[in-house]
Structure formats: C-alpha cells, structure tokens
Design a protein around this motif. Sequence first.
Motif, PDB file in Angstrom:
ATOM      1  N   PHE A 159       0.859  -1.195   0.000  1.00 22.28           N
ATOM      2  CA  PHE A 159       0.000   0.000   0.000  1.00 22.28           C
ATOM      3  C   PHE A 159       0.889   1.236   0.000  1.00 22.28           C
ATOM      4  O   PHE A 159       1.552   1.532   0.991  1.00 22.28           O
ATOM      5  N   LEU A 170       0.616   7.737   7.808  1.00 25.95           N
ATOM      6  CA  LEU A 170       0.762   6.314   7.487  1.00 25.95           C
ATOM      7  C   LEU A 170       2.027   6.060   6.664  1.00 25.95           C
ATOM      8  O   LEU A 170       2.199   6.664   5.599  1.00 25.95           O
ATOM      9  N   ARG A 176       2.855  -6.072   3.468  1.00 26.36           N
ATOM     10  CA  ARG A 176       2.057  -5.990   4.696  1.00 26.36           C
ATOM     11  C   ARG A 176       1.122  -7.191   4.771  1.00 26.36           C
ATOM     12  O   ARG A 176       0.946  -7.924   3.795  1.00 26.36           O
ATOM     13  N   SER A 223      -4.156  -2.650  -2.865  1.00 28.87           N
ATOM     14  CA  SER A 223      -5.117  -2.036  -1.935  1.00 28.87           C
ATOM     15  C   SER A 223      -6.228  -3.058  -1.695  1.00 28.87           C
ATOM     16  O   SER A 223      -6.447  -3.963  -2.511  1.00 28.87           O
ATOM     17  N   LEU A 224      -6.926  -2.876  -0.592  1.00 29.58           N
ATOM     18  CA  LEU A 224      -8.070  -3.758  -0.338  1.00 29.58           C
ATOM     19  C   LEU A 224      -9.166  -3.484  -1.373  1.00 29.58           C
ATOM     20  O   LEU A 224      -9.909  -4.389  -1.751  1.00 29.58           O
ATOM     21  N   GLN A 225      -9.232  -2.241  -1.869  1.00 25.42           N
ATOM     22  CA  GLN A 225     -10.209  -1.934  -2.915  1.00 25.42           C
ATOM     23  C   GLN A 225      -9.974  -2.813  -4.145  1.00 25.42           C
ATOM     24  O   GLN A 225     -10.908  -3.340  -4.749  1.00 25.42           O
ATOM     25  N   ASN A 251     -11.020  -3.539   6.903  1.00 22.05           N
ATOM     26  CA  ASN A 251      -9.575  -3.797   6.817  1.00 22.05           C
ATOM     27  C   ASN A 251      -9.072  -4.107   8.225  1.00 22.05           C
ATOM     28  O   ASN A 251      -9.035  -3.239   9.090  1.00 22.05           O
ATOM     29  N   HIS A 253      -6.499  -4.277  10.304  1.00 19.92           N
ATOM     30  CA  HIS A 253      -5.116  -3.800  10.264  1.00 19.92           C
ATOM     31  C   HIS A 253      -4.203  -4.611  11.165  1.00 19.92           C
ATOM     32  O   HIS A 253      -4.545  -4.917  12.308  1.00 19.92           O
ATOM     33  N   ILE A 281     -14.065  -0.920   3.437  1.00 25.11           N
ATOM     34  CA  ILE A 281     -14.026  -0.825   1.986  1.00 25.11           C
ATOM     35  C   ILE A 281     -15.256  -1.555   1.444  1.00 25.11           C
ATOM     36  O   ILE A 281     -15.444  -2.744   1.729  1.00 25.11           O
TER      37      ILE A 281
HETATM   38  O1  LIG Z   1      -5.980  -1.189   1.225  1.00 24.47           O
HETATM   39  C1  LIG Z   1      -6.062  -0.064   1.776  1.00 24.47           C
HETATM   40  N1  LIG Z   1      -6.898   0.872   1.253  1.00 24.47           N
HETATM   41  C2  LIG Z   1      -7.040   2.115   1.801  1.00 24.47           C
HETATM   42  O2  LIG Z   1      -7.824   2.961   1.283  1.00 24.47           O
HETATM   43  C3  LIG Z   1      -6.280   2.387   2.963  1.00 24.47           C
HETATM   44  N2  LIG Z   1      -6.189   3.488   3.771  1.00 24.47           N
HETATM   45  C4  LIG Z   1      -5.321   3.183   4.761  1.00 24.47           C
HETATM   46  O3  LIG Z   1      -4.990   3.956   5.714  1.00 24.47           O
HETATM   47  N3  LIG Z   1      -4.849   1.907   4.613  1.00 24.47           N
HETATM   48  C5  LIG Z   1      -5.443   1.396   3.486  1.00 24.47           C
HETATM   49  N4  LIG Z   1      -5.355   0.189   2.892  1.00 24.47           N
END
Ligand SMILES: O=c1[nH]c(=O)c2[nH]c(=O)[nH]c2[nH]1
Length: 302
Positions: A159, A170, A176, A223-225, A251, A253, A281
Amino acid sequence: MPTVLGQNQYGKAETRVVRVTRDGPVHHIRDLNVSIALSGAMDDVHLSGSNARVLPTDTTKNTVFAFAKEYGVASPEGFAARLAHHFVTGQEAIGTARVRVEEYAWDRIPTPGPAGHSFVRSGRETRTAQVTFDGAGGRWQVLSGLKGLTVMNTTDSEFHGYVKDRYTTLPETRDRILATEVNACWRHAWDGGGEEDKDEWDEAFERTRGHLLGAFAETYSFSLQQTLYAMGSRVIEQTPGIDEIRLSLPNKHHFLADLAPFGLANDNEVYYTADRPYGLIEATVLREGATAAVPVDLTNLP
Ligand SMILES: O=c1[nH]c(=O)c2[nH]c(=O)[nH]c2[nH]1
C-alpha cells in the motif's frame, strides 16, 4: 396535522429453528434463524385497529416450524422461497413476503466409530439468504450471502502511492498483512419457476464462497479496494446466474510491533492487531448492463 401511513411490514423476526434429519444413525442438521416480513393491504390494522386482515406473527413463526417438519430444509434459499410463496398465495391481503435466513454451520466431530450425531459449530461465519416474492408481479428476488468469513494474506500486499496531506502519517509499505472479514451478498437471476426445493442452492453457495476465497488468495494486492474488485468480478465472471455482488470488507489492520526498545529487529514477523478503528471498503460489482438492486448497507441484512 393530517398523517398518512407509509411503508409498513410485519412478521416474526428471528425464529430459531434446528432441523434434524435422521438417516439411521447418521444425522444431518440445519440450524437457521428465520425472519419474516409481510406487506400488503394492511391499512386497516394501523388506522382503525381492525385485525381482520392480519395473519398473526405468531402464525408466521408456527409456519416456519411446520414447514421445517413437512418439507425439511434443503437449503436456506429453498426454504425461504417456499415460505414466501406460501404467505403471498395463501393470504389475499399479503402482496409481498420477504424471508431472511441466517444459517449457522456445524461440522461433524470425528469419533472412533461411524460419525453420526455429534457436531461442533464451525467458525464465526454465517451464511445468509433473503428471498422476496412479489405476488402482483410474480417477481422473485433471491439474495445469497455470507458474513464473518475472516481471511488473511501474510504477504503479496502493498500500500503506497496514496494522497498525502498535512495529516497523513501512514508509512508506505511494500509488504504488509492483508486481513479482512468478508461480508458479501449476491443476487441470483432466478424467476421462481416453482423450484422452491432446488437443492443446487447449496452447491451454488459453496462455489461462490470458493471463488471469493480463491480471488482473495490469488490477487497480488495494491489495496483492499483492488482485492475487493478482484473477488467480486471473479464471482460474476465464473457464474452466469449471478449479475451483482456487494462486498463489505473491514480492513483488519496488522501493525508491526516496535521491538527496537529491546534491541530486536522486526523483519515482518511480529504484529499487533487493533480491532478499531478500521478501514471499511465497500463496493458493488455488476455484470455490464445489469441494474444494481442489492442493498448498499449490508449490516441490516440477516
Ligand atoms: O488497502 C487499503 N486501502 C485504503 O484505502 C487504505 N487506507 C489506509 O490507511 N490503509 C489502506 N489500505
């Protein structure tokens, strides 16, 4: 001030029913939570207090138990469709029935002898189904889904490259943990066809679950998206009967624990998790040309 009655529905919510089918010493169980919502010509009960058109919610609960006995539970979708059809066709005042079912999964406990009648609740995952039958149009809507399916990839997730403003702290990461709890709801193109007992519902559910897991595991994620879209599109591409799927992915974390005070390096080995706050998400994935109908807020589904 004059008032008018708006949308209304009624029925027994959360009838817990466990159906045991005995095949000699080998028993099978289906463990359901069934919620009925009926609507139609129900002005009188609200406006004048006349109950002449009201099938009691108690009766709807009894019907769940009676149908479990008489027809068994071949699948949550099939059971829900049978109930929805019954209420709409059996009561003139009822135009639409929506039946929601949660199913809790049980595994067999292995025993030295033949496995027969001992079970253990498996995981926290819940299977869901919602069947709505609109008597006037003869229209069905069948939604299947699951919630609480927790998954994790310990690598193949990065990410970085995101927007940074004055509040962004961040750190970017090239490796990760990606973990989430899959909450999903998908819509079948099904027109009823009198097949309330269609037992392929169970196979269809397992296939879809398999596609979600397969896409999660096999997607190299930025990204998770992106992972969400890969999961949804895998289901749509692999399943001609599903035109739409909605996914809600918290997510979960995982942060690297700071071992520096102890003089220890942390090469992506020791993490701590925080259950809140969490990124959430959510998106719908559709077959091109399909119209979205799955509710946007999955938290209110069973
Ligand atoms: O996969 C992610 N998408 C996000 O939009 C996001 N925002 C964030 O802080 N971590 C992550 N991780």
